[in-house]
Design a protein around this motif. Structure first.
Motif, PDB file in Angstrom:
ATOM      1  N   ASP A   1      14.075  13.205 -13.108  1.00  0.00           N
ATOM      2  CA  ASP A   1      15.192  13.787 -12.367  1.00  0.00           C
ATOM      3  C   ASP A   1      14.733  14.961 -11.503  1.00  0.00           C
ATOM      4  N   ALA A   2      13.585  15.569 -11.863  1.00  0.00           N
ATOM      5  CA  ALA A   2      13.082  16.709 -11.093  1.00  0.00           C
ATOM      6  C   ALA A   2      12.309  16.283  -9.854  1.00  0.00           C
ATOM      7  N   LEU A   3      12.067  14.981  -9.679  1.00  0.00           N
ATOM      8  CA  LEU A   3      11.173  14.520  -8.621  1.00  0.00           C
ATOM      9  C   LEU A   3      11.876  13.999  -7.377  1.00  0.00           C
ATOM     10  N   ALA A   4      13.169  13.835  -7.422  1.00  0.00           N
ATOM     11  CA  ALA A   4      13.861  13.182  -6.312  1.00  0.00           C
ATOM     12  C   ALA A   4      13.241  11.811  -6.077  1.00  0.00           C
ATOM     13  N   ALA A   5      13.271  10.999  -7.126  1.00  0.00           N
ATOM     14  CA  ALA A   5      12.557   9.713  -7.128  1.00  0.00           C
ATOM     15  C   ALA A   5      13.355   8.594  -6.470  1.00  0.00           C
ATOM     16  N   TRP A   6      14.049   8.917  -5.421  1.00  0.00           N
ATOM     17  CA  TRP A   6      14.724   7.908  -4.611  1.00  0.00           C
ATOM     18  C   TRP A   6      14.590   8.282  -3.143  1.00  0.00           C
ATOM     19  N   PRO A   7      14.138   7.385  -2.273  1.00  0.00           N
ATOM     20  CA  PRO A   7      13.740   6.008  -2.552  1.00  0.00           C
ATOM     21  C   PRO A   7      12.637   5.929  -3.614  1.00  0.00           C
ATOM     22  N   PRO A   8      12.450   4.748  -4.224  1.00  0.00           N
ATOM     23  CA  PRO A   8      11.523   4.599  -5.352  1.00  0.00           C
ATOM     24  C   PRO A   8      10.119   5.111  -5.030  1.00  0.00           C
ATOM     25  N   ILE A   9       9.475   5.702  -6.036  1.00  0.00           N
ATOM     26  CA  ILE A   9       8.122   6.224  -5.880  1.00  0.00           C
ATOM     27  C   ILE A   9       7.167   5.440  -6.764  1.00  0.00           C
ATOM     28  N   SER A  10       5.888   5.530  -6.452  1.00  0.00           N
ATOM     29  CA  SER A  10       4.839   4.965  -7.299  1.00  0.00           C
ATOM     30  C   SER A  10       4.508   5.996  -8.370  1.00  0.00           C
ATOM     31  N   GLU A  11       4.820   5.687  -9.643  1.00  0.00           N
ATOM     32  CA  GLU A  11       4.753   6.699 -10.704  1.00  0.00           C
ATOM     33  C   GLU A  11       4.149   6.124 -11.973  1.00  0.00           C
ATOM     34  N   SER A  12       3.443   6.990 -12.710  1.00  0.00           N
ATOM     35  CA  SER A  12       2.845   6.602 -13.981  1.00  0.00           C
ATOM     36  C   SER A  12       2.923   7.773 -14.941  1.00  0.00           C
ATOM     37  N   HIS A  13       2.612   7.530 -16.211  1.00  0.00           N
ATOM     38  CA  HIS A  13       2.716   8.562 -17.237  1.00  0.00           C
ATOM     39  C   HIS A  13       1.649   8.320 -18.295  1.00  0.00           C
ATOM     40  N   VAL A  14       1.062   9.413 -18.808  1.00  0.00           N
ATOM     41  CA  VAL A  14       0.140   9.308 -19.941  1.00  0.00           C
ATOM     42  C   VAL A  14       0.731  10.093 -21.108  1.00  0.00           C
ATOM     43  N   GLU A  15       0.674   9.528 -22.296  1.00  0.00           N
ATOM     44  CA  GLU A  15       1.185  10.189 -23.501  1.00  0.00           C
ATOM     45  C   GLU A  15       0.075  11.067 -24.060  1.00  0.00           C
TER      46      GLU A  15
END
Length: 331
Positions: free
Chosen positions: A66-80
């Motif tokens: 929600d902090a990223l303004a992820a619209w339009p869609p972004i290329s995103e990934s996550h590491v735990e």
């Protein structure tokens, strides 16, 4: 290999208690700060690092978007895991050549639970966890294996906390009292870094911090299978990253306990001329899952500011420095 540089870094003013901010509210200011510094509003790739166990909810990192303004869609990934490894993923992604920028961020609110209990969950559930080991227990085992003098350990803690008091982003901690093992402080915070490749780096800043070496290595999980008095994986990562190819002016080390700094100094073959953790390091602020990324950001900031030419950053994960990442940065 494409030339990739860190062109912006931002972190929160860390706290030792829950201020009531949600994770998106914690992250948003640092995201806005690196956007303002670079002038970028969108990035070719975004990668984050965090731990669902800290929040106590599955896929809690999704709400952070929600902090990223992820619209339009972004290329995103996550590491735990620590966001230093998110930076590694972003660096690899930039090597593909089809994008020129990446946003990396990490966050952690350790004030929400019992960190010693939470970190115990990373241990093997059949052989290690039933022994009753926690974060302080295995740190104590490693400190005993090293056998460093008490005065040397105390001096590292005093120096780190003094440097932290001079760092507006770290905690204002007094010098420790007593002879117990000094643990890293409970800390809430977040950090963000922007990577740029090729000509974009020099367009965004006149002093980019180029990543000249980046490598990570891991050792067996079981403590009995390792020599706890040394860190073979940190030494291997340092050699692969090329730490020894030139003088190191400043090293930011992910040493959560004083004895870990001694082990890492030897593993990275740092000389007495190298200034270690001038930011105060994890002994002055330890926002779990962002601490390693902050080490990279602090080392890069000294180049971005023109204070240093060659710095090294280190991040660690797992019990007793099991997994180590080393980054060499140059102006």
């Amino acid at each position: 290999m494409r030339e990739v540089a860190i062109v912006a870094f931002a972190q929160t003013r860390h706290t030792d208690h829950d201020t009531g901010l949600s994770e998106p509210e914690l992250i948003l200011p640092v995201i806005n700060e690196v956007k303002e510094r670079t002038g970028l509003t969108r990035f070719g790739f975004t990668c984050s690092g965090s731990c669902d166990y800290l929040a106590g909810a599955p896929f809690s990192f999704v709400s952070a978007l929600d902090a990223l303004a992820a619209w339009p869609p972004i290329s995103e990934s996550h590491v735990e895991m620590d966001a230093a490894w998110a930076l590694y993923e972003a660096w690899v992604r930039l090597q593909h050549g089809d994008i020129d920028s990446a946003l990396v961020y990490g966050f952690g609110k350790t004030s929400l639970g019992d960190l010693r209990t939470i970190m115990t969950l990373q241990l093997d559930p059949y052989y290690l966890a039933p022994l009753g080991l926690d974060q302080l227990s295995y740190a104590g085992l490693q400190a005993a294996a090293l056998g460093a003098e008490r005065a040397e350990l105390d001096e590292i803690v005093r120096r780190s906390r003094a440097d932290g008091r001079a760092n507006p982003y770290a905690l204002d901690l007094s010098d420790p009292e007593g002879d117990g093992l000094v643990a890293p402080p409970i800390t809430d915070g977040a950090a963000a870094v922007v990577l740029a490749a090729g000509d974009l780096a020099t367009r965004l800043t006149s002093t980019p911090a180029y990543i000249r070496g980046l490598a990570h290595r891991i050792e067996p999980h079981y403590l009995g299978m390792r020599d706890l008095a040394r860190s073979a994986s940190a030494a291997d990562a340092a050699r692969a990253a090329g730490v020894g190819k030139g003088p190191v002016e400043v090293a930011e080390l992910h040493a959560q306990f004083a004895h870990e700094e001694i082990i890492l100094r030897e593993a990275l073959e740092l000389t007495g001329d190298t200034v270690v953790n001038p930011s105060g390091g994890p002994l002055a602020a330890n926002p779990v899952m962002a601490t390693g990324l902050i080490r990279i950001g602090e080392a890069a900031q000294r180049i971005l500011d023109g204070r240093n030419h060659r710095t090294v950053a280190h991040a660690a994960g797992g019990p007793c420095l099991q997994h180590n990442l080393v980054t060499v940065l140059e102006g």
